[in-house]
Design a protein around this motif. Structure first.
Motif, PDB file in Angstrom:
ATOM      1  N   ASN A 260     -13.740   6.942   4.845  1.00 10.43           N
ATOM      2  CA  ASN A 260     -12.550   7.848   4.309  1.00 10.43           C
ATOM      3  C   ASN A 260     -11.926   8.494   5.346  1.00 10.43           C
ATOM      4  O   ASN A 260     -10.856   9.040   5.390  1.00 10.43           O
ATOM      5  CB  ASN A 260     -12.997   8.559   3.135  1.00 10.43           C
ATOM      6  CG  ASN A 260     -13.361   7.880   1.887  1.00 10.43           C
ATOM      7  OD1 ASN A 260     -12.623   6.908   1.395  1.00 10.43           O
ATOM      8  ND2 ASN A 260     -14.175   8.532   1.118  1.00 10.43           N
TER       9      ASN A 260
ATOM     10  N   LEU B 212     -10.352  13.722  -4.342  1.00  9.54           N
ATOM     11  CA  LEU B 212      -9.293  12.560  -4.542  1.00  9.54           C
ATOM     12  C   LEU B 212      -9.716  11.384  -5.033  1.00  9.54           C
ATOM     13  O   LEU B 212     -11.242  10.736  -4.663  1.00  9.54           O
ATOM     14  CB  LEU B 212      -8.548  12.382  -3.147  1.00  9.54           C
ATOM     15  CG  LEU B 212      -7.768  11.041  -2.964  1.00  9.54           C
ATOM     16  CD1 LEU B 212      -6.614  11.350  -3.894  1.00  9.54           C
ATOM     17  CD2 LEU B 212      -7.329  10.959  -1.785  1.00  9.54           C
TER      18      LEU B 212
ATOM     19  N   VAL C 101      -9.072   7.467  -6.933  1.00  9.36           N
ATOM     20  CA  VAL C 101      -8.164   6.382  -7.881  1.00  9.36           C
ATOM     21  C   VAL C 101      -8.974   5.546  -8.180  1.00  9.36           C
ATOM     22  O   VAL C 101      -9.940   4.794  -7.497  1.00  9.36           O
ATOM     23  CB  VAL C 101      -7.047   5.568  -6.630  1.00  9.36           C
ATOM     24  CG1 VAL C 101      -6.418   4.611  -7.396  1.00  9.36           C
ATOM     25  CG2 VAL C 101      -6.158   6.988  -6.065  1.00  9.36           C
TER      26      VAL C 101
ATOM     27  N   GLY D 170      -0.871   2.254  -2.724  1.00  8.12           N
ATOM     28  CA  GLY D 170      -0.212   3.415  -2.096  1.00  8.12           C
ATOM     29  C   GLY D 170      -0.444   4.565  -3.069  1.00  8.12           C
ATOM     30  O   GLY D 170       0.378   5.706  -2.829  1.00  8.12           O
TER      31      GLY D 170
ATOM     32  N   SER E 167      -5.211   0.630  -3.190  1.00 11.41           N
ATOM     33  CA  SER E 167      -4.515   0.032  -2.261  1.00 11.41           C
ATOM     34  C   SER E 167      -3.044  -0.368  -2.665  1.00 11.41           C
ATOM     35  O   SER E 167      -2.665  -1.300  -2.048  1.00 11.41           O
ATOM     36  CB  SER E 167      -5.223  -1.572  -2.011  1.00 11.41           C
ATOM     37  OG  SER E 167      -6.268  -1.113  -1.097  1.00 11.41           O
TER      38      SER E 167
ATOM     39  N   PRO F 180       0.678  -1.290  -0.070  1.00 10.25           N
ATOM     40  CA  PRO F 180      -0.017  -0.030   0.062  1.00 10.25           C
ATOM     41  C   PRO F 180       0.819   1.252  -0.079  1.00 10.25           C
ATOM     42  O   PRO F 180       0.213   2.361  -0.737  1.00 10.25           O
ATOM     43  CB  PRO F 180      -0.875  -0.037   1.247  1.00 10.25           C
ATOM     44  CG  PRO F 180      -0.794  -1.550   1.684  1.00 10.25           C
ATOM     45  CD  PRO F 180       0.598  -2.313   1.013  1.00 10.25           C
TER      46      PRO F 180
ATOM     47  N   GLY G 193      -2.861   6.658  -3.369  1.00 11.01           N
ATOM     48  CA  GLY G 193      -3.688   7.645  -2.562  1.00 11.01           C
ATOM     49  C   GLY G 193      -2.558   8.543  -1.805  1.00 11.01           C
ATOM     50  O   GLY G 193      -2.752   9.686  -1.651  1.00 11.01           O
ATOM     51  N   ALA G 194      -1.973   7.562  -0.873  1.00  9.48           N
ATOM     52  CA  ALA G 194      -0.980   8.206  -0.033  1.00  9.48           C
ATOM     53  C   ALA G 194       0.148   9.107  -0.804  1.00  9.48           C
ATOM     54  O   ALA G 194       0.426  10.005  -0.388  1.00  9.48           O
ATOM     55  CB  ALA G 194      -0.238   7.117   0.587  1.00  9.48           C
TER      56      ALA G 194
HETATM   57  C1  LIG Z   1      -9.669   6.675  -0.743  1.00  7.88           C
HETATM   58  C2  LIG Z   1      -8.723   6.428  -1.831  1.00  7.88           C
HETATM   59  C3  LIG Z   1      -8.477   7.631  -2.615  1.00  7.88           C
HETATM   60  C4  LIG Z   1      -7.474   5.524  -1.294  1.00  7.88           C
HETATM   61  O1  LIG Z   1      -6.278   5.420  -2.347  1.00  7.88           O
HETATM   62  P1  LIG Z   1      -5.388   4.172  -2.545  1.00  7.88           P
HETATM   63  O2  LIG Z   1      -4.589   4.540  -3.553  1.00  7.88           O
HETATM   64  O3  LIG Z   1      -6.546   2.980  -2.402  1.00  7.88           O
HETATM   65  O4  LIG Z   1      -5.047   4.556  -1.146  1.00  7.88           O
HETATM   66  P2  LIG Z   1      -3.532   3.756  -0.402  1.00  7.88           P
HETATM   67  O5  LIG Z   1      -3.012   2.547  -1.393  1.00  7.88           O
HETATM   68  O6  LIG Z   1      -2.555   4.858  -0.607  1.00  7.88           O
HETATM   69  O7  LIG Z   1      -4.066   3.159   0.793  1.00  7.88           O
HETATM   70  C5  LIG Z   1      -4.435   1.926   1.070  1.00  7.88           C
HETATM   71  C6  LIG Z   1      -4.717   1.508   2.325  1.00  7.88           C
HETATM   72  O8  LIG Z   1      -5.863   2.338   2.848  1.00  7.88           O
HETATM   73  C7  LIG Z   1      -6.922   1.533   2.706  1.00  7.88           C
HETATM   74  N1  LIG Z   1      -8.037   2.172   2.204  1.00  7.88           N
HETATM   75  C8  LIG Z   1      -8.051   2.370   1.010  1.00  7.88           C
HETATM   76  N2  LIG Z   1      -9.319   2.958   0.653  1.00  7.88           N
HETATM   77  C9  LIG Z   1      -9.742   3.373   2.042  1.00  7.88           C
HETATM   78  C10 LIG Z   1     -11.028   4.034   2.316  1.00  7.88           C
HETATM   79  N3  LIG Z   1     -11.991   4.568   1.470  1.00  7.88           N
HETATM   80  N4  LIG Z   1     -11.133   4.141   3.786  1.00  7.88           N
HETATM   81  C11 LIG Z   1     -10.502   3.470   4.689  1.00  7.88           C
HETATM   82  N5  LIG Z   1      -9.201   2.759   4.157  1.00  7.88           N
HETATM   83  C12 LIG Z   1      -8.955   2.798   2.880  1.00  7.88           C
HETATM   84  C13 LIG Z   1      -6.530   0.133   2.144  1.00  7.88           C
HETATM   85  O9  LIG Z   1      -7.327  -0.933   2.536  1.00  7.88           O
HETATM   86  C14 LIG Z   1      -5.111   0.251   2.430  1.00  7.88           C
HETATM   87  O10 LIG Z   1      -4.950  -0.301   3.884  1.00  7.88           O
HETATM   88  P3  LIG Z   1      -4.193  -1.452   4.056  1.00  7.88           P
HETATM   89  O11 LIG Z   1      -2.876  -1.641   3.475  1.00  7.88           O
HETATM   90  O12 LIG Z   1      -4.356  -1.562   5.569  1.00  7.88           O
HETATM   91  O13 LIG Z   1      -4.785  -2.839   3.319  1.00  7.88           O
HETATM   92  C15 LIG Z   1      -9.420   5.449  -2.955  1.00  7.88           C
HETATM   93  O14 LIG Z   1      -9.781   4.385  -2.084  1.00  7.88           O
HETATM   94  C16 LIG Z   1     -10.768   6.136  -3.630  1.00  7.88           C
HETATM   95  O15 LIG Z   1     -10.178   6.716  -4.603  1.00  7.88           O
HETATM   96  N6  LIG Z   1     -11.597   5.768  -3.091  1.00  7.88           N
HETATM   97  C17 LIG Z   1     -12.808   6.375  -4.004  1.00  7.88           C
HETATM   98  C18 LIG Z   1     -12.872   7.836  -3.977  1.00  7.88           C
HETATM   99  C19 LIG Z   1     -12.902   8.337  -2.581  1.00  7.88           C
HETATM  100  O16 LIG Z   1     -13.527   7.850  -1.806  1.00  7.88           O
HETATM  101  N7  LIG Z   1     -12.177   9.635  -2.410  1.00  7.88           N
HETATM  102  C20 LIG Z   1     -12.039  10.436  -1.154  1.00  7.88           C
HETATM  103  C21 LIG Z   1     -13.230  11.299  -1.004  1.00  7.88           C
HETATM  104  S1  LIG Z   1     -13.222  12.345   0.260  1.00  7.88           S
END
Ligand SMILES: CC(C)(COP(=O)(O)OP(=O)(O)OC[C@H]1O[C@@H](n2cnc3c(N)ncnc32)[C@H](O)[C@@H]1OP(=O)(O)O)[C@@H](O)C(=O)NCCC(=O)NCCS
Length: 248
Positions: A202, A131, A133, A141, A139, A14, A143-144
């Protein structure tokens, strides 16, 4: 566009996006970029019709939207590529798998007043929004990576302000993800929309990244088939930037 399928990156870590991942400023004067953004917002499900407004905000310098872009080696059949022509450097083909905005203004939905705590006129507080993805690329990394990048850019004059001391976000309150299934103002509310509650919180994701909740209030609206407008409570969160003095 159909939701992409298949795992594009084999190493599931991640916090480690693939080498070559970049944040690239979007050019919404270009139709191909607007089309890809629209398709990504459709999958996201929120702010689908805001692209013309975002285009204006970018032109005014109030906001920068970035593609979260991977090298072409991660291409899938379902993910369109983009011909990117930077101001400096050579043109290239990139793979836009998400997006994120750094804003000098608060630009909420129509009918909602801008919130004075999310940004400050002197640039000391900026807000990160929009934001997203693509599901097949979550998952890994990305988003981070995007949040880290924007938190750094927030303190630059080009995209933010050298005065920036804190960044904010707002997202749906966790009240809609927990509690009994029949609570009309909690988890049960999704039934009225014919939807199931989101699986992930989120706010928790932002909290893990150092964002601290400081208030909750109605921030988003849904239009129901019967014409009723349903208000949703958002949680507002803030992170003091490293090396900056807290300015509460
Ligand atoms: C929220 C979001 C941007 C995260 O992006 P990502 O690239 O998956 O994030 P990362 O890979 O950096 O982080 C992954 C970790 O966060 C967790 N995670 C991912 N999305 C999550 C969420 N919405 N809530 C809680 N945890 C989340 C994953 O399970 C992972 O954790 P783990 O390693 O314990 O399994 C993505 O899930 C997304 O686009 N969601 C839909 C749009 C959205 O909700 N945007 C935010 C609006 S405020």
């Amino acid at each position: 566009m159909d939701e992409p399928s298949g795992a594009p990156v084999t190493h599931k870590s991640p916090q480690k996006p693939p080498p070559g991942t970049r944040l690239i400023p979007m050019d919404l004067e270009r139709e191909d970029e607007r089309t890809i953004l629209h398709d990504q917002r459709l999958i996201c499900g929120w702010a689908i019709n805001k692209i013309p407004k975002w285009r204006q905000s970018i032109a005014k310098g109030d906001r920068t939207l970035f593609w979260i872009a991977l090298p072409l080696s991660h291409k899938t059949d379902q993910t369109p590529t983009l011909h990117h022509s930077p101001v400096e450097g050579d043109a290239e083909e990139i793979l836009p798998v998400g997006h994120i905005a750094l804003d000098r203004i608060d630009d909420p939905e129509d009918g909602v007043a801008p919130d004075p705590t999310l940004v400050s006129g002197d640039g000391s507080v900026l807000t990160i929004s929009a934001l997203f993805v693509l599901p097949a690329f979550q998952s890994f990394g990305l988003g981070a990576f995007a949040m880290d990048g924007l938190e750094a850019m927030a303190r630059t004059e080009r995209y933010g302000s050298v005065k920036c001391r804190a960044v904010t976000v707002n997202t749906l309150s966790k009240r809609y993800l927990e509690g009994p299934e029949d609570d009309p103002d909690g988890r049960g509310r999704w039934k009225r929309l014919g939807e199931t509650p989101p699986k992930r919180d989120n706010a928790l994701w932002y909290a893990r990244r150092g964002y601290v909740p400081y208030k909750e209030e109605v921030r988003y609206w849904s239009d129901l088939p019967n014409g009723e407008r349903l208000g949703w409570v958002g949680v507002f969160m803030r992170k003091e930037l490293d090396g900056a003095d807290a300015i509460c």
